[in-house]
Write an enzyme that holds these catalytic residues in place. Structure first.
Site, PDB file in Angstrom:
ATOM      1  CG  ASN A 106      -1.823   1.149   1.321  1.00 45.77           C
ATOM      2  OD1 ASN A 106      -1.418   2.266   1.057  1.00 45.77           O
ATOM      3  ND2 ASN A 106      -3.069   0.914   1.688  1.00 45.77           N
TER       4      ASN A 106
ATOM      5  CG  HIS B 147      -8.332   3.746   1.207  1.00 45.31           C
ATOM      6  ND1 HIS B 147      -8.508   3.499   2.547  1.00 45.31           N
ATOM      7  CD2 HIS B 147      -9.560   4.139   0.746  1.00 45.31           C
ATOM      8  CE1 HIS B 147      -9.762   3.734   2.886  1.00 45.31           C
ATOM      9  NE2 HIS B 147     -10.416   4.126   1.809  1.00 45.31           N
TER      10      HIS B 147
ATOM     11  CD  GLU C 132      -6.920  -0.680   1.174  1.00 43.45           C
ATOM     12  OE1 GLU C 132      -7.055   0.381   1.820  1.00 43.45           O
ATOM     13  OE2 GLU C 132      -6.092  -1.533   1.469  1.00 43.45           O
TER      14      GLU C 132
ATOM     15  CG  HIS D  13      -5.352  -2.141   9.369  1.00 42.62           C
ATOM     16  ND1 HIS D  13      -4.792  -1.482  10.423  1.00 42.62           N
ATOM     17  CD2 HIS D  13      -6.028  -1.205   8.648  1.00 42.62           C
ATOM     18  CE1 HIS D  13      -5.117  -0.210  10.349  1.00 42.62           C
ATOM     19  NE2 HIS D  13      -5.859  -0.008   9.277  1.00 42.62           N
TER      20      HIS D  13
HETATM   21  N1  PXP Z   1      -5.798  -3.290   4.348  1.00 38.37           N
HETATM   22  C1  PXP Z   1      -6.713  -2.306   4.423  1.00 38.37           C
HETATM   23  C2  PXP Z   1      -8.109  -2.623   4.080  1.00 38.37           C
HETATM   24  C3  PXP Z   1      -6.356  -1.007   4.810  1.00 38.37           C
HETATM   25  O1  PXP Z   1      -7.292  -0.049   4.875  1.00 38.37           O
HETATM   26  C4  PXP Z   1      -5.011  -0.742   5.108  1.00 38.37           C
HETATM   27  C5  PXP Z   1      -4.603   0.647   5.487  1.00 38.37           C
HETATM   28  O2  PXP Z   1      -4.821   1.509   4.433  1.00 38.37           O
HETATM   29  C6  PXP Z   1      -4.087  -1.779   4.988  1.00 38.37           C
HETATM   30  C7  PXP Z   1      -4.505  -3.060   4.634  1.00 38.37           C
HETATM   31  C8  PXP Z   1      -2.645  -1.581   5.238  1.00 38.37           C
HETATM   32  O3  PXP Z   1      -2.438  -1.299   6.587  1.00 38.37           O
HETATM   33  P1  PXP Z   1      -1.038  -0.747   7.067  1.00 38.37           P
HETATM   34  O4  PXP Z   1      -0.803   0.556   6.356  1.00 38.37           O
HETATM   35  O5  PXP Z   1      -1.216  -0.594   8.537  1.00 38.37           O
HETATM   36  O6  PXP Z   1      -0.009  -1.756   6.686  1.00 38.37           O
END
Ligand code: PXP
Length: 238
Positions: free
Chosen positions: A7, A43, A70, A191
Site C-alpha cells: 500500500n 485507497h 481500496e 492492517h
Molecule cells: N488493508 C486495508 C483494508 C487497509 O485499509 C489498510 C490501510 O490503508 C491496509 C490493509 C494496510 O495497513 P497498514 O498501512 O497498517 O499496513
C-alpha cells in the site's frame, strides 16, 4: 506461496502534505515491483487525503503487477472503479475523521447495497474483495454477496501488546481463514502488519495476499536516511 501487495498511500500522503509533484508515485510503484511485491494497493478516500483521482489511471497504465483499489461502497467510488478497472477492488468501511481504516466492513448490516455493487464490479471483470473482521457471520454474508476474496482485518492482532492477546487474535484470524477458504473464498490479510508480526500469519496456509503499507514506508525512511543525509552533506561541502 503468499503474495505481498504494498500500500503506497503514505507516499502519496507525503506528496499531498506540500502539494509538490514529488515523491513520484509511479517511481515508488516501480521500486515496489522491482523488490518483488506482486501488487500495488491504494485507497482512494472520500476526503482525498492521499491518493488523488488522477493517480489511478496513471497507476493503472504504468504498473506491471496488480492494482488493488481500496474504497468505500459509494456510488461515486463504484463509478470511478468501473472507469479505471483495477484488477481488484477491496471494499472497506470509511469514516470521515478516522486516522486509518477502523475495523472491518459490516457486510451483514449492508448486504443489499454490497451485493449490488459487487455484481456491477464483477460484471466489469474486476475481482472483488471485502475487508472484514474474522467473524463467521461476516464471512458467510460475504459469500452470499458474491465476494471472491475476503481480507481479514489484522488490526487487533497487530495492536496486541501481550503475547497471550496476540495469540488469541491470531487464532481468530486462523479460524476465519479456514472458514472462508471452506466456502471457496480467497483469503487475504492486512492492517498494521510489520516486521515483527507478519511471520506468524505467513504460516497460515489459506492466506493468499498480504496488504501492508505503513510499516514498509516507515522502514524505507530509516533504510534510506543515511544515504539521503550523506548526499546532501556532499552538496553542502561542495
Ligand atoms: N488493508 C486495508 C483494508 C487497509 O485499509 C489498510 C490501510 O490503508 C491496509 C490493509 C494496510 O495497513 P497498514 O498501512 O497498517 O499496513
Amino acid at each position: 506461496m503468499p503474495k505481498l501487495n504494498v500500500n503506497i498511500d503514505l507516499v502519496a500522503r507525503l506528496r499531498e502534505l506540500r502539494k509538490t509533484p514529488y515523491p513520484d508515485l509511479l517511481q515508488a510503484a516501480d521500486i515496489v515491483e522491482a523488490a518483488g511485491a506482486e501488487g500495488i494497493t491504494v485507497h482512494l478516500r472520500q476526503d482525498r487525503r492521499h491518493i488523488q483521482d488522477a493517480d489511478l489511471p496513471a497507476l493503472r497504465k504504468h504498473i506491471k503487477t496488480r492494482l488493488n483499489l481500496e474504497m468505500a461502497n459509494t456510488e461515486e467510488m463504484i463509478n470511478i472503479a468501473l472507469d479505471v478497472k483495477p484488477d481488484m477492488v477491496s471494499l472497506v468501511p470509511e469514516h470521515p475523521n478516522e486516522v486509518t481504516t477502523t475495523g472491518g466492513l459490516d457486510v451483514v448490516a449492508n448486504e443489499d447495497a454490497i451485493k449490488a455493487s459487487t455484481a456491477k464490479l464483477k460484471a466489469a471483470g474486476i475481482h472483488v474483495s471485502y475487508f472484514i473482521d474474522a467473524d463467521e457471520a461476516q464471512i458467510d454474508a460475504s459469500k452470499r454477496c458474491g465476494a471472491q476474496s475476503v481480507e481479514l482485518c489484522t488490526a487487533e492482532y497487530s495492536d496486541a501488546r501481550l503475547a497471550e492477546k496476540q495469540f488469541e487474535e491470531f487464532e481468530k484470524i486462523a479460524n476465519g481463514a479456514r472458514h472462508a477458504a471452506s466456502l471457496g473464498l480467497l483469503v487475504n490479510v492486512g492492517h498494521g502488519l510489520d516486521y515483527r508480526n507478519t511471520t506468524m500469519l505467513a504460516s497460515l496456509p489459506e492466506v493468499e495476499d498480504f496488504n501492508t503499507g505503513h510499516a514498509i514506508i516507515i522502514q524505507a525512511v530509516f533504510d534510506g536516511l543515511h544515504k539521503a543525509v550523506a548526499d546532501m552533506v556532499k552538496l553542502v561541502k561542495g
